[in-house]
Design a protein around this motif. Structure first.
Motif, PDB file in Angstrom:
ATOM      1  N   UNK A 197       0.824  -1.214   0.000  1.00 15.30           N
ATOM      2  CA  UNK A 197       0.000   0.000   0.000  1.00 15.30           C
ATOM      3  C   UNK A 197       0.855   1.259   0.000  1.00 15.30           C
ATOM      4  N   UNK A 198       1.878   1.264   0.822  1.00 16.79           N
ATOM      5  CA  UNK A 198       2.733   2.446   0.924  1.00 16.79           C
ATOM      6  C   UNK A 198       3.475   2.699  -0.380  1.00 16.79           C
ATOM      7  N   UNK A 199       3.904   1.629  -1.036  1.00 18.89           N
ATOM      8  CA  UNK A 199       4.557   1.800  -2.341  1.00 18.89           C
ATOM      9  C   UNK A 199       3.579   2.362  -3.362  1.00 18.89           C
ATOM     10  N   UNK A 200       2.351   1.857  -3.355  1.00 16.57           N
ATOM     11  CA  UNK A 200       1.338   2.384  -4.272  1.00 16.57           C
ATOM     12  C   UNK A 200       1.107   3.867  -4.037  1.00 16.57           C
ATOM     13  N   UNK A 201       1.044   4.247  -2.777  1.00 12.13           N
ATOM     14  CA  UNK A 201       0.839   5.662  -2.458  1.00 12.13           C
ATOM     15  C   UNK A 201       1.986   6.523  -2.995  1.00 12.13           C
ATOM     16  N   UNK A 202       3.210   6.007  -2.905  1.00 17.48           N
ATOM     17  CA  UNK A 202       4.359   6.766  -3.429  1.00 17.48           C
ATOM     18  C   UNK A 202       4.258   6.925  -4.940  1.00 17.48           C
ATOM     19  N   UNK A 203       3.904   5.829  -5.642  1.00 16.42           N
ATOM     20  CA  UNK A 203       3.771   5.915  -7.103  1.00 16.42           C
ATOM     21  C   UNK A 203       2.708   6.939  -7.478  1.00 16.42           C
ATOM     22  N   UNK A 204       1.571   6.853  -6.793  1.00 19.24           N
ATOM     23  CA  UNK A 204       0.452   7.711  -7.136  1.00 19.24           C
ATOM     24  C   UNK A 204       0.768   9.181  -6.877  1.00 19.24           C
ATOM     25  N   UNK A 205       1.486   9.440  -5.801  1.00 13.77           N
ATOM     26  CA  UNK A 205       1.882  10.813  -5.508  1.00 13.77           C
ATOM     27  C   UNK A 205       2.847  11.330  -6.566  1.00 13.77           C
ATOM     28  N   UNK A 206       3.840  10.494  -6.920  1.00 11.18           N
ATOM     29  CA  UNK A 206       4.813  10.905  -7.941  1.00 11.18           C
ATOM     30  C   UNK A 206       4.138  11.115  -9.284  1.00 11.18           C
ATOM     31  N   UNK A 207       3.198  10.235  -9.629  1.00 10.75           N
ATOM     32  CA  UNK A 207       2.516  10.361 -10.911  1.00 10.75           C
ATOM     33  C   UNK A 207       1.580  11.564 -10.939  1.00 10.75           C
ATOM     34  N   UNK A 208       0.964  11.879  -9.793  1.00  6.05           N
ATOM     35  CA  UNK A 208       0.108  13.065  -9.727  1.00  6.05           C
ATOM     36  C   UNK A 208       0.937  14.326  -9.954  1.00  6.05           C
TER      37      UNK A 208
END
Length: 442
Positions: free
Chosen positions: A247-258
């Protein structure tokens, strides 16, 4: 100590976290008598490999070649099989289109009908034969994962439908299984649950409030732990930590992609920009799904066949497909070796994760049979004999490992697939162009 049903899920609003196998979940005698299930996985890489750098030097005890060197820590759980072929991936009168044919044939052993229209036809793939037989025991009959989107229509290779190039899993002759390439979507499929629309609402709420799926089941998890033995508590904690880490990795990807979207770049919502991380997180979710017995069958395509994406993560800006047509150019061959090694590094990560998951006195890797490779040998020649095939895992103790096995040239790869199905408890007499299970080597 009270016993808990094996199929227990920790449930919250729109969330269902399946439990891994725990000794406390069944009476001791029954748990001892029942062996862990054998999982099957098929990991596909495109555009062939540099066979000189792939093939071990000698038959017998496995010595790792330069490309396979990243697998040193799991060397004792591997077999490399040389000499296998997919003869129906050759033209056989159908002209160009080796990339599409090799992908469609890889797990079917059948020549794909040459068409870019709706009348595609190949056969049911090995993974789906396994899923049909063992899928009733799990929440998902199978998982189909990938790291590169692919169309299921249109012409992608010399008159062959894109479905052939982007699918190794076929539910029926004209029905490819669309793979999921979005890690967030896979996570929600594994751990989201609720009434129609409820899972999506819960997912949006969790992401907006930065809450974990574990927050929704915390009370139930703590109650469960109070009834578990010390070893099971530790095992459950490790499993839940693995869920949260993803979950934490997904959150990092999503933040970077945003952030990238805000700067005008078009990027998928939760897919990491780093190709290696994309493969690794998909592999991690496959491991969690196996660990919790959500499925026992999975395919994972590192990329579509014929993919021409560059590998900037390792300093290669040329397209992979272009590099595979190396024409014996030393610079291109070196880049191809780097790409092939990069793929094997991701495989090594996945296998070490499987090895770290304990199941009684064995590991998840011990209770798996995983086939890694592709349907093209040398990408420059587009040949489909002497394929790069590696088999990992011990199939619940039935498979002797640590060997380089050399079979008779042009032995159908489908013969190996019959063995794999047998290890999974699926007795099949024939698959595609098979002539019988491999004898004397497995």
């Amino acid at each position: 100590m009270s016993r808990i049903d094996r199929r227990t899920f920790l449930k919250g609003v729109g969330v269902a976290v399946a439990l891994p196998a725990l000794e406390s979940l069944a009476p001791f005698a029954a748990a001892q008598a029942k062996a862990a299930p054998v999982r099957t996985a098929f990991l596909f890489v495109p555009n062939g490999v540099d066979m000189a750098g792939w093939t071990p030097a000698a038959e017998g005890a496995l010595g790792l070649s330069p490309i396979l060197a990243p697998l040193k820590e799991v060397q004792g759980s591997l077999n490399v099989v040389s000499g296998l072929a997919q003869m129906h991936a050759f033209a056989n009168g159908d002209g160009p289109g080796d990339h599409a044919r090799s992908c469609a044939t890889w797990l079917t052993g059948v020549q794909a009908r040459k068409t870019s229209g709706a009348d595609i036809s190949v056969a049911v793939s090995a993974d789906q034969i396994a899923a049909q037989a063992v899928g009733r025991s799990t929440k998902f009959a199978s998982l189909e994962l990938g790291c590169e989107r692919g169309a299921l229509a249109g012409d992608c290779d010399s008159g062959y439908s894109c479905a052939y190039s982007s699918s190794v899993s076929w539910r029926g002759p004209s029905t490819p299984n669309a793979k999921e390439v979005n890690p967030r979507a896979v996570f929600e499929r594994l751990f989201g649950e609720g009434p129609e629309g409820g899972s999506a609402v819960s997912s949006a709420e969790r992401q907006a409030t930065r809450r974990s799926v574990l927050d929704y089941v915390l009370e139930e998890a703590e109650s469960l732990k109070s009834r578990l033995g010390t070893r099971d508590k530790s095992k459950l904690d490790e499993y839940l930590e693995g869920v949260r880490e993803i979950e934490m990795r997904l959150e990092r990807f999503e933040k970077a992609n945003a952030n990238a979207q805000g700067q005008g770049f078009k990027v998928p919502g939760s897919a990491p920009s780093d190709r290696g991380e994309h493969v690794r997180i998909m592999g991690d979710m496959m491991v969690l799904a196996f660990q919790a017995d959500l499925t026992r069958v999975c395919t994972l395509m590192f990329a579509n066949e014929g993919s021409n994406r560059p590998y900037r993560e390792i300093g290669i800006n040329d397209g992979h497909h272009d590099i595979s047509h190396h024409g014996n150019d030393a610079a291109k061959l070196e880049k191809k070796r780097q790409i092939d090694t990069f793929h094997v590094e991701q495989l090594a990560y996945i296998l070490k994760r499987m090895q770290s998951v304990k199941e009684g006195s064995s590991s998840l890797l011990d209770n798996t049979v995983l086939v890694y490779g592709g349907g093209i040998s040398d990408g420059n020649r587009h040949n489909h004999d002497d394929l790069p095939i590696l088999v990992a895992g011990k199939a619940g103790g039935r498979l002797k490992t640590g060997r380089h096995l050399v079979v008779k040239p042009q032995t159908p790869m489908t013969n190996l697939l019959l063995n794999v199905l047998d290890y999974a408890g699926v007795n099949v007499e024939r698959l595609g162009d098979s002539t019988g299970k491999l004898q004397g080597v497995f």
